[in-house]
Each structure stands twice: as C-alpha cells, then as structure tokens.
Write an enzyme that holds these catalytic residues in place. Structure first.
Site, PDB file in Angstrom:
ATOM      1  CE  LYS A 215      53.085  85.277 -14.083  1.00 36.57           C
ATOM      2  NZ  LYS A 215      53.171  83.841 -14.468  1.00 36.57           N
TER       3      LYS A 215
ATOM      4  CD  GLN B 298      52.983  83.408  -8.348  1.00 37.40           C
ATOM      5  OE1 GLN B 298      51.806  83.087  -8.400  1.00 37.40           O
ATOM      6  NE2 GLN B 298      53.564  83.771  -7.222  1.00 37.40           N
TER       7      GLN B 298
ATOM      8  CE1 TYR C 193      50.524  77.691 -13.012  1.00 37.21           C
ATOM      9  CE2 TYR C 193      49.934  76.726 -10.896  1.00 37.21           C
ATOM     10  CZ  TYR C 193      50.439  77.780 -11.642  1.00 37.21           C
ATOM     11  OH  TYR C 193      50.858  78.920 -10.999  1.00 37.21           O
TER      12      TYR C 193
ATOM     13  CG  ASN D 121      85.118 106.451 -19.037  1.00 35.99           C
ATOM     14  OD1 ASN D 121      86.186 106.314 -19.626  1.00 35.99           O
ATOM     15  ND2 ASN D 121      85.033 106.774 -17.754  1.00 35.99           N
TER      16      ASN D 121
ATOM     17  CB  SER E 160      86.754 109.552 -15.017  1.00 32.87           C
ATOM     18  OG  SER E 160      87.494 109.446 -13.817  1.00 32.87           O
TER      19      SER E 160
ATOM     20  CG  HIS F 232      92.286  83.617 -35.940  1.00 29.00           C
ATOM     21  ND1 HIS F 232      91.986  82.402 -35.383  1.00 29.00           N
ATOM     22  CD2 HIS F 232      92.210  83.453 -37.277  1.00 29.00           C
ATOM     23  CE1 HIS F 232      91.751  81.521 -36.350  1.00 29.00           C
ATOM     24  NE2 HIS F 232      91.871  82.134 -37.506  1.00 29.00           N
TER      25      HIS F 232
ATOM     26  CD  GLU G 298      82.670 100.488 -20.296  1.00 29.52           C
ATOM     27  OE1 GLU G 298      83.486  99.897 -19.586  1.00 29.52           O
ATOM     28  OE2 GLU G 298      82.453 101.706 -20.215  1.00 29.52           O
TER      29      GLU G 298
ATOM     30  CE  LYS H  93      89.279 106.834 -19.190  1.00 32.85           C
ATOM     31  NZ  LYS H  93      89.090 105.896 -18.098  1.00 32.85           N
TER      32      LYS H  93
HETATM   33  N1  ARG Z   1      49.830  83.637 -10.407  1.00 33.73           N
HETATM   34  C1  ARG Z   1      49.761  82.301 -10.915  1.00 33.73           C
HETATM   35  C2  ARG Z   1      50.911  82.065 -11.934  1.00 33.73           C
HETATM   36  O1  ARG Z   1      51.483  82.993 -12.370  1.00 33.73           O
HETATM   37  C3  ARG Z   1      48.458  82.069 -11.603  1.00 33.73           C
HETATM   38  C4  ARG Z   1      48.062  80.650 -11.698  1.00 33.73           C
HETATM   39  C5  ARG Z   1      47.735  80.109 -10.367  1.00 33.73           C
HETATM   40  N2  ARG Z   1      47.193  78.799 -10.476  1.00 33.73           N
HETATM   41  C6  ARG Z   1      47.097  77.953  -9.444  1.00 33.73           C
HETATM   42  N3  ARG Z   1      46.617  76.785  -9.689  1.00 33.73           N
HETATM   43  N4  ARG Z   1      47.484  78.301  -8.253  1.00 33.73           N
HETATM   44  O2  ARG Z   1      51.215  80.976 -12.256  1.00 33.73           O
END
Ligand code: ARG
Length: 498
Positions: free
Chosen positions: A358, A355, A350, A318, A310, A189, A323, A316
């Site tokens: 990523k 896409q 899919y 820091n 600072s 606590h 942080e 200071k």
């Molecule tokens: N750049 C696409 C992705 O990252 C690759 C796959 C594309 N596939 C498709 N059927 N258009 O998903």
C-alpha cells in the site's frame, strides 16, 4: 502519528510507549485485549514492539470509506442469506455509517493495537453493538477484505486520474489553434532533423497520454474483480451470495479461485506499471520544456507563477516545477520496483508481506496526481517565443529531406537523391547559407536537373507545407487531428458526466 485514544481520552504514542504495561489504565488494557484478530489460542498479550512493527493503520486509514462500503454490502448479503436478521443488518449498516461520519470529521480514535483499518472499524462496531457487531466478520477474512477495499479505492483513483489526464490533454489541444503557425525543429539523436508544426508536438504528447489512459483503463478491468467471499484462501462453508456482493459493489467479475484471490496483487503491479510509464511521459515532456526554456534554446517562457528564484543569483528564474515532475518520476518507478520485488517468489496464498504494497501504491497515485495537477496550468500558460523560434529555423537544414523527396517525386532514385542533397548541404554550409539560397547551377553541379519549382519546398515553412502523409505534420493533417482530439475529449467529458 495521530493521537491514540482510550475510553475517549487521547493518549500519545510516545507516552504510551514509556508506560510499563502494568500501569496502563484498566480501560486501555481492556481495549488492548480486545484486538479482534487474537483468538483464545493466545496465552500472552501482543508485545508492544510487535504492535508498533506490524501496524499499518498509519497508512491504510485512507481506505476507510471503501472498507466500510465493502462491509455494508457484506452485511446486506449476510441478511439475504439468513446469517443476519433484518434488524441486525440494519444496526450494522447504520453504525458503520456513523463510524464513517466520525472518521470524516476527524473524531475517530486510532489505536495502534488494532493494527489496521479493517480491525479498527470492526472493533468500533463491536464496541457499539456488542454481539451483533461480532457477527459482521462472518464468512470473511481480512485477506478478502483488504483486497476488496484496495480494489474499490483504486478503481475510484483510476477514474479520477483518467479525468486528470483528459484535462492535461485538453490543455495541450487548447493551445493548438494559437500555435498553429509556429514551426518548430524536430529532433532525432537530439540533432535537428525536420520541421514540424508546434501543434504536432502538442498532439504527440496527447497521443502518449492517451496510451496511458488506455493502459489504466485496461488495468481497471482487472482491478474491478470481486474477491469478497473468497475468505482467507479456500472460500467458505457458509452459503454466501458472492454474485450479489459483486453486483452491489459494481465489480465486473468474480475472482474464480479463492487461493489466487487471496494472493493476487497483479492489479497493483500493473497499475503501477501504467503509472510508471505515465510518469516517464511527464518526465520527457518536462525535460523538453526545461531545455526549450533555456537561453540556449529560448523557444518558450515558462509562467513565472510556476518558476522559482535563486537565493544567491538574483537574475535566475528556475524551472523547478518541471524538474520536480522529472525527478518524482524516479519515485514512481521505485514504487513499481518495490511491489514487484515484494511479490517475487511468495508462495500462495496471503502473506503479510502484502501489507507493504500500500505505501508504494499510495505514493505513486499521489505523486502522479500532484504532477498532473501542476502540469496542466503550465501547459496552458507557457508562452512561445515566436521570433526567437523563427530566427533559429533556417539553420540545421531542416528542409533537406523534403528536398530529397522533391527529387524522388521527379524520378530520381532515392540513393542518388540522398547523395546529391548531401552535396548540396555541404555547399550551402560552405557558404553559410540555407538551401533556399543556393542558385539553380548548384543543383546541376550536384547532378540534379532542377527548375524554379524546387524553391517551393525549400525553407522550413515551405518544407512543412510539403508534407502529405497521414499522421504527418502536414497542416491539413494536423488540422484534422486537432478536430478529432476536440471531438474525442468532448465525448470523454460527456461520458464522464454522472
Ligand atoms: N493489514 C493487512 C494487509 O494489508 C490486512 C490483512 C491481514 N491478514 C492477515 N492474515 N494477517 O495485508
């Protein structure tokens, strides 16, 4: 945005956008039409607005090595099953390696109309090999290609992160001997609770990071699944040898359902979940050390090489790095959230939405990598202010629970002892003294029959030495755990050797 190329001449995107299509040089128009994913079914070229919107080359370029690795094994497999001749496969593999070298050296031309890394590499192959290059995509879709490249890439990243986590654990363990005699208050606590040895804290951090390593290791088992050969979503009517591909790429198992393989992004979500927890752990540690570095606590001094000043207050120093480690945790949690929301409700198989998995994946990996890299030297170089810590130790009655256990060990019921110690603490507080300075009469007044041995558990140093259970802060236990961690980390180091 990188320079775009047409016939070897770099053209910047901004210039490209301003030119009406009819004025584009012929060579570029040809390249434009060459996009391998636009078949004869189209009656119009892709609009440039579509190209700009749909491209992922801006971020998925970093998969190039893994994409090429998948393509090389795919080509060798096509050769094995008679879909490429030995000469064709050789040409494909050699050319793919050349392309990889060009990308390594920054000599490769990126062209927005080629959308993503997969089409860039395939188109480069076709540009160089003509019809032989046109055969590489046999029995393959970008759908299985993108998950293969991402899985190969992520597997490497997880292995690298495991090493970074081990390095951070090693930094904590390497402090343990020097800090062994330092006793710190431990809190529940956020109130002072019981005393612990400093290395008990350091090893608590190690335990957390160990669970992070285990979670990443567990996620890696599912990352390490071969989707190549599941093609778009239904598999292929060609005699592909998926077992060979999986073996050559070091995958532990084959995806057994092509629909699922085309869709499955669990491996990304669960890696991000593991990274989010890891980031939380870093954030908790950072917060603790930020507090401990304040004038109010004064437990430690952060290395000045990792502190900032600072612009207005000259005095200071820091803790910005800590942080930022704490702050960047928000990004990693956001990355997990992004991917979960991205996947939610999508139908098999899919969907182009994928896409977008990523950027958050890359961001989380990069953020955690950077945080681990900077945490390690801070852990090694931070100095404890032993005097300040020990001066503050006798406030807060950190030895009260040990005193209660001393009574219990002498047959006093827990609730009675708990109440009596409460009274003793109240008395001591009234006099502004620690429990160790109470006379024996105070104990009898609280209804406890105590002798001189009670003073052996009073005072925080004594209280720490009284612990005995497994996993506790008992000095013998902590010593054993330090040794166990040393052995474990040395073994990891050994198994990590190539
Ligand atoms: N750049 C696409 C992705 O990252 C690759 C796959 C594309 N596939 C498709 N059927 N258009 O998903």
């Amino acid at each position: 945005m990188p320079a775009l190329c047409a016939g070897g001449v770099p053209i910047f995107l901004a210039m490209l956008e301003k030119l009406p299509r009819a004025y584009l040089p012929t060579v570029l128009r040809e390249h434009h039409l060459a996009s391998p994913s636009r078949s004869g079914v189209f009656s119009a070229e892709a609009d440039q607005r579509l190209e700009r919107f749909a491209q992922s080359i801006e971020f998925d370029r970093r998969l190039y090595r893994h994409d090429i690795r998948g393509s090389i094994v795919h080509a060798r497999m096509l050769e094995r099953v008679g879909l490429l001749t030995a000469d064709e496969a050789e040409a494909v593999v050699t050319t793919l390696r050349e392309i990889e070298g060009e990308i390594d050296r920054g000599e490769f031309c990126w062209r927005i109309e080629l959308e993503d890394i997969h089409m860039h590499i395939e188109q480069a192959l076709i540009d160089r090999l003509g019809d032989v290059g046109r055969k590489l995509h046999t029995g393959r879709s970008r759908n299985d290609q993108v998950t293969t490249a991402t899985r190969l890439w992520l597997r490497d990243e997880i292995d690298r992160l495991d090493g970074a986590l081990a390095a951070l654990q090693t930094a904590f363990v390497s402090r343990c001997d020097d800090d062994f005699d330092v006793v710190l208050p431990a809190y529940t606590h956020f109130q002072r609770a019981q005393p612990v040895l400093a290395p008990h804290y350091w090893l608590a951090y190690c335990e957390r990071f160990q669970r992070d390593r285990e979670r990443l290791h567990d996620a890696r088992r599912r990352v390490n699944t071969c989707t190549l050969g599941t093609a778009a979503l239904a598999g292929s009517s060609l005699p592909l040898d998926r077992e060979y591909v999986a073996r050559e790429l070091g995958f532990e198992r084959l995806a057994e359902n092509s629909l699922d393989a085309s869709f499955d992004r669990d491996f990304i979500a669960e890696t991000l979940a593991a990274l989010a927890l890891l980031a939380l752990h870093l954030s908790g540690w950072a917060e603790e050390w930020i507090l401990w570095s304040t004038a109010e606590y004064g437990f430690l001094e952060l290395p000045h090489a990792f502190c900032t000043g600072s612009s207005i207050m000259p005095q200071k120093i820091n803790p910005d790095v800590l942080e930022l480690i704490r702050g960047k945790t928000g990004r990693v949690i956001g990355d997990l959230q992004t991917v979960l929301v991205l996947i939610k409700g999508l139908p098999l198989a899919y969907n182009r939405d994928f896409q977008e998995d990523k950027p958050p994946l890359f961001d989380a990996i990069d953020t955690v990598t950077a945080a681990l890299a900077i945490a390690e030297p801070i852990v090694r170089e931070t100095r404890l202010d032993r005097d300040r810590i020990s001066r503050g130790l006798e406030t807060g009655y950190l030895d009260a629970t040990t005193l209660m256990e001393w009574m219990i060990a002498r047959g006093i019921p827990q609730r009675t002892a708990h109440h009596a110690v409460g009274e003793l603490v109240q008395q001591a507080m009234g006099h502004g003294i620690p429990l160790a300075e109470l006379p024996l009469e105070a104990f009898s007044e609280a209804g406890i029959d105590a002798d001189e041995t009670v003073y052996e558990v009073l005072g925080t140093q004594n209280a720490v030495r009284a612990f005995r259970t497994r996993g506790s802060t008992a000095p013998t236990e902590v010593r054993a755990r330090i040794a166990a961690w040393r052995r474990q980390l040395a073994m990891d180091d050994h198994t990590n050797q190539p």
